[in-house]
Design a protein around this motif. Structure first.
Motif, PDB file in Angstrom:
ATOM      1  N   MET A   1       0.831  -1.205   0.000  1.00  0.00           N
ATOM      2  CA  MET A   1       0.000   0.000   0.000  1.00  0.00           C
ATOM      3  C   MET A   1       0.862   1.251   0.000  1.00  0.00           C
ATOM      4  SD  MET A   1      -3.105   1.076   0.006  1.00  0.00           S
ATOM      5  CE  MET A   1      -4.000   2.569   0.390  1.00  0.00           C
ATOM      6  N   GLY A   2       1.941   1.204   0.769  1.00  0.00           N
ATOM      7  CA  GLY A   2       2.852   2.349   0.832  1.00  0.00           C
ATOM      8  C   GLY A   2       3.524   2.606  -0.504  1.00  0.00           C
ATOM      9  N   TYR A   3       3.895   1.489  -1.172  1.00  0.00           N
ATOM     10  CA  TYR A   3       4.540   1.652  -2.477  1.00  0.00           C
ATOM     11  C   TYR A   3       3.587   2.261  -3.505  1.00  0.00           C
ATOM     12  CZ  TYR A   3       8.514  -1.058  -0.805  1.00  0.00           C
ATOM     13  OH  TYR A   3       9.612  -1.504  -0.106  1.00  0.00           O
ATOM     14  N   PHE A   4       2.314   1.849  -3.396  1.00  0.00           N
ATOM     15  CA  PHE A   4       1.327   2.366  -4.347  1.00  0.00           C
ATOM     16  C   PHE A   4       1.118   3.860  -4.156  1.00  0.00           C
ATOM     17  CE2 PHE A   4      -3.077   3.412  -5.296  1.00  0.00           C
ATOM     18  CZ  PHE A   4      -3.133   3.073  -6.644  1.00  0.00           C
ATOM     19  N   LEU A   5       1.043   4.295  -2.934  1.00  0.00           N
ATOM     20  CA  LEU A   5       0.859   5.712  -2.646  1.00  0.00           C
ATOM     21  C   LEU A   5       2.075   6.510  -3.075  1.00  0.00           C
ATOM     22  CD1 LEU A   5      -0.869   7.916  -1.357  1.00  0.00           C
ATOM     23  CD2 LEU A   5       0.235   7.380   0.857  1.00  0.00           C
ATOM     24  N   PHE A   6       3.248   5.958  -2.831  1.00  0.00           N
ATOM     25  CA  PHE A   6       4.482   6.658  -3.238  1.00  0.00           C
ATOM     26  C   PHE A   6       4.528   6.803  -4.768  1.00  0.00           C
ATOM     27  CE2 PHE A   6       8.998   6.535  -4.428  1.00  0.00           C
ATOM     28  CZ  PHE A   6       9.426   7.685  -3.787  1.00  0.00           C
ATOM     29  N   GLY A   7       4.157   5.742  -5.459  1.00  0.00           N
ATOM     30  CA  GLY A   7       4.164   5.810  -6.922  1.00  0.00           C
ATOM     31  C   GLY A   7       3.159   6.814  -7.442  1.00  0.00           C
ATOM     32  N   PHE A   8       1.971   6.874  -6.771  1.00  0.00           N
ATOM     33  CA  PHE A   8       0.954   7.823  -7.222  1.00  0.00           C
ATOM     34  C   PHE A   8       1.434   9.263  -7.037  1.00  0.00           C
ATOM     35  CE2 PHE A   8      -2.720  10.478  -6.179  1.00  0.00           C
ATOM     36  CZ  PHE A   8      -3.436  10.373  -7.364  1.00  0.00           C
ATOM     37  N   ILE A   9       2.116   9.478  -5.905  1.00  0.00           N
ATOM     38  CA  ILE A   9       2.629  10.831  -5.652  1.00  0.00           C
ATOM     39  C   ILE A   9       3.656  11.232  -6.702  1.00  0.00           C
ATOM     40  CG2 ILE A   9       3.937  12.233  -4.024  1.00  0.00           C
ATOM     41  CD1 ILE A   9       2.587  10.653  -1.754  1.00  0.00           C
ATOM     42  N   ILE A  10       4.526  10.267  -7.015  1.00  0.00           N
ATOM     43  CA  ILE A  10       5.542  10.576  -8.035  1.00  0.00           C
ATOM     44  C   ILE A  10       4.886  10.857  -9.391  1.00  0.00           C
ATOM     45  CG2 ILE A  10       7.463   9.609  -9.359  1.00  0.00           C
ATOM     46  CD1 ILE A  10       8.329   8.143  -6.836  1.00  0.00           C
TER      47      ILE A  10
END
Length: 334
Positions: A1-10
């Motif tokens: 979940m954290g990786y998905f949010l980080f990718g969305f932010i990028i």
């Protein structure tokens, strides 16, 4: 979940970066609006805007532009003519807002003013004056456009009348007139050249005749001198002047016959040319001279009987009251 949010932010950051950065080219201005309202004018260079909030409403070209307008109108002498008007204009740096928001289509606006001015000026002129005063037409167009377009942020740099095209039949007539004028000038030059030739030829002929006459006069003078010497020689041997003259003429006659005989291609026939002709000619001339002398002597005697002396032969003078018999002017012989 954290990786998905980080990718969305990028990903969102990249979108914002791409959509929020823009460039403006040299001699160009960009108009930025925020929620449909004018926000700012951006000049050449790299700029930032808020994605999804600011947008580029349009770009304005600041370079000098040219608009060609073709106007068909009628001249004062009822000749239809087509004029090509080239208008050079640009957007003022300080009035980019007015240029972008006040006019929907500036080219159409300029075209309308050009038509209005040309169709007001050209009908006042004749066709020849349109060609001669095309600069006046261009200046009138520029003055009208400057007054009208300056409020919209446009500056009129230059207006030029680049082409004047009359009707085809009118151009053909003008070409015929031109050709006739040139033919007239050519004919005048040719006539002048011919006149110069004729005058030069006449002068040469006059000079030739003068020299020829002088030569004939000199020739006759020498002939007369030779005849005089011949008569003197014949007088010294007891031949009088009449006989000497007749002899000289007969001698010249036979010399002429000899000259004709030497020319093989001559078609001249001298009459009379018999051997007896020389003797007859001599006798006739002597008789003619004798008769002439007799007539002269008789006329002198008649004049003396009438009381006319050689001095007063043609001017009769009234007699004096007491004429003197010894006066030779009034002496008469019985």
């Amino acid at each position: 979940m954290g990786y998905f949010l980080f990718g969305f932010i990028i990903f969102l950051g990249l979108i914002i970066l791409v959509t929020g950065i823009f460039t403006v080219k040299q001699q160009t201005a960009a108009v930025v609006e925020r929620f449909g309202k004018f926000q700012s004018i951006r000049n050449s260079g790299l700029h930032l805007k808020i994605p999804l909030v600011d947008r580029i409403a349009g770009r304005i070209n600041l370079r000098i532009q040219q608009l060609d307008v073709i106007v068909e109108t009628k001249t004062k002498d009822d000749v239809f003519v087509r004029l090509k008007i080239s208008v050079q204009f640009k957007v003022l740096q300080a009035k980019i807002y007015d240029a972008f928001y006040k006019l929907e289509n500036p080219q159409d606006q300029i075209t309308s003013y050009v038509f209005d001015v040309v169709r007001a000026e050209v009908p006042k002129m004749k066709l020849d004056n349109v060609f001669e005063r095309k600069d006046d037409i261009a200046n009138a167009v520029k003055a009208e456009l400057n007054d009208a377009m300056i409020d919209y942020g446009y500056d009129i740099i230059k207006t030029l009348v680049t082409d004047i095209d009359p009707d085809v039949q009118v151009k053909a007539a003008m070409n015929r007139i031109n050709a006739s004028e040139r033919e007239k000038v050519a004919a005048e030059f040719e006539a002048e050249a011919e006149r110069i030739k004729i005058v030069a030829k006449a002068r040469a002929e006059a000079e030739s005749k003068r020299l020829q006459g002088q030569g004939i006069a000199d020739q006759r003078r020498e002939i007369a001198r030779g005849l005089e010497e011949s008569v003197d020689v014949l007088n010294n041997v007891g031949i009088n002047s009449q006989e000497a003259s007749a002899l000289i003429v007969v001698t010249q006659h036979y010399d002429t016959l000899q000259s004709i005989g030497e020319e093989t291609n001559s078609n001249l026939i001298l009459l009379p040319n018999s051997p007896q002709a020389g003797s007859d000619m001599l006798n006739n001339m002597i008789a003619s001279f004798t008769a002439s002398n007799q007539i002269g002597e008789e006329m002198k005697k008649q004049n003396k009987l009438k009381g006319i002396t050689p001095k007063k032969r043609n001017k009769p003078t009234p007699p004096k009251q007491n004429p003197d018999d010894n006066d030779p002017e009034y002496r008469s012989e019985e």
